[in-house]
Scaffold this active site. Structure first.
Site, PDB file in Angstrom:
ATOM      1  N   ARG A 193       0.855  -1.189   0.000  1.00 24.50           N
ATOM      2  CA  ARG A 193       0.000   0.000   0.000  1.00 24.50           C
ATOM      3  C   ARG A 193       0.890   1.238   0.000  1.00 24.50           C
ATOM      4  O   ARG A 193       1.933   1.266   0.684  1.00 24.50           O
ATOM      5  CB  ARG A 193      -0.895   0.061   1.263  1.00 24.50           C
ATOM      6  CG  ARG A 193      -1.705  -1.160   1.561  1.00 24.50           C
ATOM      7  CD  ARG A 193      -2.516  -1.667   0.404  1.00 24.50           C
ATOM      8  NE  ARG A 193      -3.483  -0.717  -0.134  1.00 24.50           N
ATOM      9  CZ  ARG A 193      -4.045  -0.840  -1.323  1.00 24.50           C
ATOM     10  NH1 ARG A 193      -3.721  -1.846  -2.125  1.00 24.50           N
ATOM     11  NH2 ARG A 193      -4.933   0.043  -1.719  1.00 24.50           N
TER      12      ARG A 193
ATOM     13  N   ASN B 262      12.344   0.094   4.110  1.00 24.95           N
ATOM     14  CA  ASN B 262      11.711  -0.668   3.034  1.00 24.95           C
ATOM     15  C   ASN B 262      12.799  -1.406   2.258  1.00 24.95           C
ATOM     16  O   ASN B 262      13.968  -1.005   2.272  1.00 24.95           O
ATOM     17  CB  ASN B 262      10.955   0.276   2.095  1.00 24.95           C
ATOM     18  CG  ASN B 262      10.160  -0.476   1.044  1.00 24.95           C
ATOM     19  OD1 ASN B 262       9.572  -1.531   1.328  1.00 24.95           O
ATOM     20  ND2 ASN B 262      10.158   0.021  -0.178  1.00 24.95           N
TER      21      ASN B 262
ATOM     22  N   HIS C 261      13.417  -2.837  -1.709  1.00 25.43           N
ATOM     23  CA  HIS C 261      12.848  -2.715  -3.054  1.00 25.43           C
ATOM     24  C   HIS C 261      13.686  -3.540  -4.029  1.00 25.43           C
ATOM     25  O   HIS C 261      14.916  -3.448  -4.019  1.00 25.43           O
ATOM     26  CB  HIS C 261      12.823  -1.233  -3.478  1.00 25.43           C
ATOM     27  CG  HIS C 261      12.224  -1.057  -4.837  1.00 25.43           C
ATOM     28  ND1 HIS C 261      10.857  -1.159  -5.048  1.00 25.43           N
ATOM     29  CD2 HIS C 261      12.787  -0.859  -6.050  1.00 25.43           C
ATOM     30  CE1 HIS C 261      10.625  -0.999  -6.341  1.00 25.43           C
ATOM     31  NE2 HIS C 261      11.768  -0.816  -6.965  1.00 25.43           N
TER      32      HIS C 261
ATOM     33  N   SER D  85      17.663  -3.074  -2.948  1.00 22.26           N
ATOM     34  CA  SER D  85      18.070  -1.927  -2.131  1.00 22.26           C
ATOM     35  C   SER D  85      17.266  -1.879  -0.839  1.00 22.26           C
ATOM     36  O   SER D  85      16.041  -2.052  -0.854  1.00 22.26           O
ATOM     37  CB  SER D  85      17.777  -0.610  -2.874  1.00 22.26           C
ATOM     38  OG  SER D  85      18.297  -0.626  -4.184  1.00 22.26           O
TER      39      SER D  85
ATOM     40  N   ASP E 147       9.430   4.629  -2.972  1.00 18.78           N
ATOM     41  CA  ASP E 147      10.722   3.968  -3.235  1.00 18.78           C
ATOM     42  C   ASP E 147      11.878   4.968  -3.278  1.00 18.78           C
ATOM     43  O   ASP E 147      12.819   4.816  -4.074  1.00 18.78           O
ATOM     44  CB  ASP E 147      10.668   3.155  -4.534  1.00 18.78           C
ATOM     45  CG  ASP E 147       9.618   2.061  -4.461  1.00 18.78           C
ATOM     46  OD1 ASP E 147       9.377   1.558  -3.359  1.00 18.78           O
ATOM     47  OD2 ASP E 147       9.040   1.727  -5.506  1.00 18.78           O
TER      48      ASP E 147
HETATM   49  C1  GRF Z   1      10.230  -8.337  -2.173  1.00 28.86           C
HETATM   50  O1  GRF Z   1      10.769  -8.642  -3.406  1.00 28.86           O
HETATM   51  C2  GRF Z   1      10.501  -6.895  -1.838  1.00 28.86           C
HETATM   52  O2  GRF Z   1      11.588  -6.383  -2.503  1.00 28.86           O
HETATM   53  C3  GRF Z   1       9.263  -6.181  -2.293  1.00 28.86           C
HETATM   54  O3  GRF Z   1       8.222  -7.089  -2.111  1.00 28.86           O
HETATM   55  C4  GRF Z   1       8.713  -8.416  -2.133  1.00 28.86           C
HETATM   56  C5  GRF Z   1       8.199  -9.103  -0.913  1.00 28.86           C
HETATM   57  O4  GRF Z   1       8.314 -10.485  -0.977  1.00 28.86           O
HETATM   58  N1  GRF Z   1       9.118  -4.951  -1.572  1.00 28.86           N
HETATM   59  P1  GRF Z   1       7.974 -11.383   0.279  1.00 28.86           P
HETATM   60  O5  GRF Z   1       6.500 -11.196   0.606  1.00 28.86           O
HETATM   61  O6  GRF Z   1       8.859 -10.970   1.405  1.00 28.86           O
HETATM   62  O7  GRF Z   1       8.242 -12.788  -0.178  1.00 28.86           O
END
Ligand code: GRF
Length: 222
Positions: free
Chosen positions: A92, A108, A110, A137, A146
């Site tokens: 979200r 976070n 990404h 990252s 992001d």
């Molecule tokens: C990851 O690839 C992360 O980079 C992105 O969402 C994905 C989450 O995967 N923000 P998971 O639910 O931890 O398997």
């Protein structure tokens, strides 16, 4: 047990959550004291339950406005009284006002080499653009999507025959190491944020954060 506590916000399969839980158990650097999911039907919830971590679902579909959703989210986060808020697949978009509540306290991860490829479908997009490098990252969260000071990246060369799924698997392998590693730095008070500069052990990391190659993380815990 470590007194540094983390609340993890998920919205998907929770593989990063699992890596964070496993790391916390192995290293004792921090404790995951609460998990929040905005989606009631995801596997990540089962992972938290299996680890005996309290889970709260704050289902965005049950709120008429983003403000009401964020207010509910804030209540659960604040009740958890965690030292750090970790977004791990939380899908979200959060308002500037909400993000500012947790300034310097929210991370976070990404799946791209930020500042490139913000947003979704990063693996397919880097292939379409015939990029040579890909990675992941970890960054502090700021109101822009992001964006925010980058703490660390894991970077690898894209092979000629790599598919989007191959890239996803490599990125996940990297994420499951780099995310708990960075949380550990924070728990051990090694990381500081001064305006847009991130310092590790007192040393400025530069705009892309601490850089790791894929080779460096091989043989490390997943
Ligand atoms: C990851 O690839 C992360 O980079 C992105 O969402 C994905 C989450 O995967 N923000 P998971 O639910 O931890 O398997």
């Amino acid at each position: 047990m470590s007194t540094f506590s983390v609340v993890v916000l998920i919205g998907g399969s929770g593989s990063n959550l699992q890596a964070i839980i496993d790391w916390a158990k192995q290293t004792n650097q921090f404790t995951v004291n609460h998990v929040i999911s905005h989606n009631p039907d995801v596997f990540g919830i089962q992972r938290a339950e299996k680890a005996n971590i309290p889970v709260t679902v704050v289902n965005h579909r049950e709120y008429d406005t983003r403000y009401a959703f964020e207010l509910a989210l804030q209540k659960v986060i604040d009740e958890a009284q965690a030292d750090l808020v970790v977004l791990a697949g939380f899908m979200r978009i959060l308002s500037g006002d909400f993000v500012r509540l947790y300034q310097h306290k929210m991370l976070n991860i990404h799946p791209s080499l930020l500042p490139h490829y913000k947003g979704l479908n990063t693996h397919a997009r880097v292939l379409d653009a015939a990029e040579s490098w890909h990675g992941t990252s970890v960054h502090y969260v700021t109101p822009e999507l992001d964006d925010g000071p980058i703490i660390a990246q894991v970077k690898f060369a894209i092979q000629a025959d790599d598919s989007a799924n191959d890239l996803k698997a490599k990125v996940q392998r990297a994420e499951h190491w780099i995310y708990p590693t960075v949380i550990g730095w924070i728990a051990e008070n090694r990381l500081k944020q001064k305006e847009n500069n991130v310092l590790l052990d007192g040393e400025a990391l530069g705009p892309l954060g601490r850089q790791f190659s894929f080779q460096e993380i091989e043989g490390t815990p997943t």
